[in-house]
Design a protein around this motif. Structure first.
Motif, PDB file in Angstrom:
ATOM      1  N   LEU A 145       0.809  -1.203   0.081  1.00 33.30           N
ATOM      2  CA  LEU A 145       0.256  -0.014  -0.288  1.00 33.30           C
ATOM      3  C   LEU A 145       0.906   1.805   0.017  1.00 33.30           C
ATOM      4  O   LEU A 145       0.617   2.746  -1.046  1.00 33.30           O
ATOM      5  CB  LEU A 145      -1.092   0.316   1.049  1.00 33.30           C
ATOM      6  N   GLU A 146       1.688   1.151   0.509  1.00 35.29           N
ATOM      7  CA  GLU A 146       2.964   2.528   0.489  1.00 35.29           C
ATOM      8  C   GLU A 146       3.494   2.285  -0.277  1.00 35.29           C
ATOM      9  O   GLU A 146       4.179   3.946  -1.178  1.00 35.29           O
ATOM     10  CB  GLU A 146       3.958   2.413   1.951  1.00 35.29           C
ATOM     11  N   MET A 147       3.840   1.324  -1.042  1.00 34.93           N
ATOM     12  CA  MET A 147       4.697   1.865  -2.240  1.00 34.93           C
ATOM     13  C   MET A 147       3.903   2.107  -2.707  1.00 34.93           C
ATOM     14  O   MET A 147       3.891   3.478  -3.820  1.00 34.93           O
ATOM     15  CB  MET A 147       5.045   0.484  -2.908  1.00 34.93           C
ATOM     16  N   MET A 148       2.409   2.409  -3.853  1.00 36.96           N
ATOM     17  CA  MET A 148       1.444   1.749  -3.994  1.00 36.96           C
ATOM     18  C   MET A 148       1.039   3.565  -4.000  1.00 36.96           C
ATOM     19  O   MET A 148       0.699   5.094  -4.994  1.00 36.96           O
ATOM     20  CB  MET A 148       0.449   1.615  -4.772  1.00 36.96           C
ATOM     21  N   SER A 149       0.705   4.344  -3.165  1.00 36.37           N
ATOM     22  CA  SER A 149       1.120   5.406  -2.094  1.00 36.37           C
ATOM     23  C   SER A 149       1.768   6.529  -2.804  1.00 36.37           C
ATOM     24  O   SER A 149       1.535   7.459  -3.360  1.00 36.37           O
ATOM     25  CB  SER A 149       0.627   5.749  -0.583  1.00 36.37           C
ATOM     26  N   GLY A 150       3.302   5.923  -2.804  1.00 30.67           N
ATOM     27  CA  GLY A 150       4.404   6.833  -3.068  1.00 30.67           C
ATOM     28  C   GLY A 150       4.395   7.014  -4.734  1.00 30.67           C
ATOM     29  O   GLY A 150       4.762   8.234  -4.913  1.00 30.67           O
ATOM     30  N   ARG A 151       3.735   5.754  -5.457  1.00 31.29           N
ATOM     31  CA  ARG A 151       4.218   6.152  -6.807  1.00 31.29           C
ATOM     32  C   ARG A 151       2.546   7.156  -7.337  1.00 31.29           C
ATOM     33  O   ARG A 151       3.674   8.169  -8.378  1.00 31.29           O
ATOM     34  CB  ARG A 151       3.675   4.689  -7.918  1.00 31.29           C
ATOM     35  N   LEU A 152       1.706   6.895  -6.475  1.00 33.80           N
ATOM     36  CA  LEU A 152       0.390   7.703  -6.825  1.00 33.80           C
ATOM     37  C   LEU A 152       0.492   8.913  -6.526  1.00 33.80           C
ATOM     38  O   LEU A 152       0.033  10.370  -6.712  1.00 33.80           O
ATOM     39  CB  LEU A 152      -1.047   7.212  -6.340  1.00 33.80           C
ATOM     40  N   ALA A 153       1.584   9.325  -5.452  1.00 39.38           N
ATOM     41  CA  ALA A 153       1.965  10.994  -5.035  1.00 39.38           C
ATOM     42  C   ALA A 153       2.821  12.005  -5.232  1.00 39.38           C
ATOM     43  O   ALA A 153       2.033  13.196  -5.367  1.00 39.38           O
ATOM     44  CB  ALA A 153       2.555  11.088  -3.223  1.00 39.38           C
ATOM     45  N   VAL A 154       3.526  10.764  -6.311  1.00 38.28           N
ATOM     46  CA  VAL A 154       4.713  11.386  -6.951  1.00 38.28           C
ATOM     47  C   VAL A 154       3.286  12.407  -8.518  1.00 38.28           C
ATOM     48  O   VAL A 154       3.769  13.498  -8.728  1.00 38.28           O
ATOM     49  CB  VAL A 154       5.514  10.394  -7.660  1.00 38.28           C
ATOM     50  N   GLU A 155       2.370  11.471  -8.792  1.00 36.72           N
ATOM     51  CA  GLU A 155       1.888  11.461  -9.769  1.00 36.72           C
ATOM     52  C   GLU A 155       0.607  12.670  -9.441  1.00 36.72           C
ATOM     53  O   GLU A 155       0.665  13.575 -10.488  1.00 36.72           O
ATOM     54  CB  GLU A 155       0.861  10.855 -10.435  1.00 36.72           C
TER      55      GLU A 155
END
Length: 236
Positions: A86-96
């Protein structure tokens, strides 16, 4: 941010008591005794206990006092596996998707943690650390992701705190946080992924270390669990 309700304030205090070991795994959370100690009525205390039960920190039992939950190492590891994804997905989405204001919030939390790290209580450091991770998830701007992450994070609250307090790696944690912040500011997905992945890898290592040595830290709560005549039967 709205002000906390009285039950939320009580839940925060009980959560800290659980983190510090004042309320150890298996210990009963007596509604009347805790309400008297805090100088509040039993109604907000009951609501606070329900908040902690929803988080998985305490277990409700019919007609008996709730008890502080104790996850096994396998349960913690399973939750960490999901939390990491979940946190890895969040990091990717937060960049975008994160707005400039959301990234600034993440920067501010990290700056506060770096500035206060050596001068405040370990629980305060821990809570700033968790707020940093929650702010990244908020920056993903996906309410479902935030809800699921919050539930898993709450379930791991005590295990993460105890592992962090045993392995207080100040320089590594701050360096990894700063790497994540720099990646978010640069909208650099690869940099965020690299620093966040390194940061989360240490979580399971620290938790495993804690479980291996926990008998050296504090004795387990072994008092027999008896019905609490002070508690009414719960409503259906």
């Amino acid at each position: 941010m709205p002000e906390e309700t009285l039950p939320e304030q009580i839940a925060n205090q009980l959560r800290r008591d659980i983190l510090r070991g004042k309320l150890a795994p298996g210990a009963q959370v007596k509604e009347r005794d805790n309400a008297a100690e805090m100088g509040v009525s039993r109604t907000p205390m009951r609501e606070a206990i329900r908040i902690l039960a929803k988080e998985g920190l305490v277990i409700l039992r019919p007609a008996r006092s709730p008890v502080v939950a104790q996850l096994s190492l396998q349960e913690v590891a399973d939750n960490i596996e999901v939390l990491t994804a979940l946190e890895m997905m969040s990091g990717r989405l937060a960049v975008e998707r994160a707005s400039a204001a959301q990234i600034e919030e993440i920067v501010e939390i990290q700056s506060r943690m770096e500035r206060l790290y050596d001068d405040i209580d370990m629980i305060d450091v821990f809570e700033l650390d968790m707020e940093f991770h929650k702010a990244i998830v908020r920056g993903a701007n996906n309410p479902v992701l935030a809800e699921v992450h919050g539930a898993i994070l709450s379930r791991l609250w005590r295990a993460r705190y105890l592992s962090a307090s045993r392995k207080r790696s100040r320089d590594r944690v701050l360096a990894q946080h700063n790497g994540i912040v720099d990646g978010l500011k640069a909208r650099d997905t690869e940099a965020v992924h690299r620093h966040l992945s390194s940061h989360l890898e240490h979580l399971l290592i620290n938790v495993q270390d804690f479980f291996e040595h926990r008998d050296d830290i504090a004795p387990s709560a072994t008092a027999p669990l008896r019905p609490d005549p002070d508690l009414p039967s719960p409503a259906a």
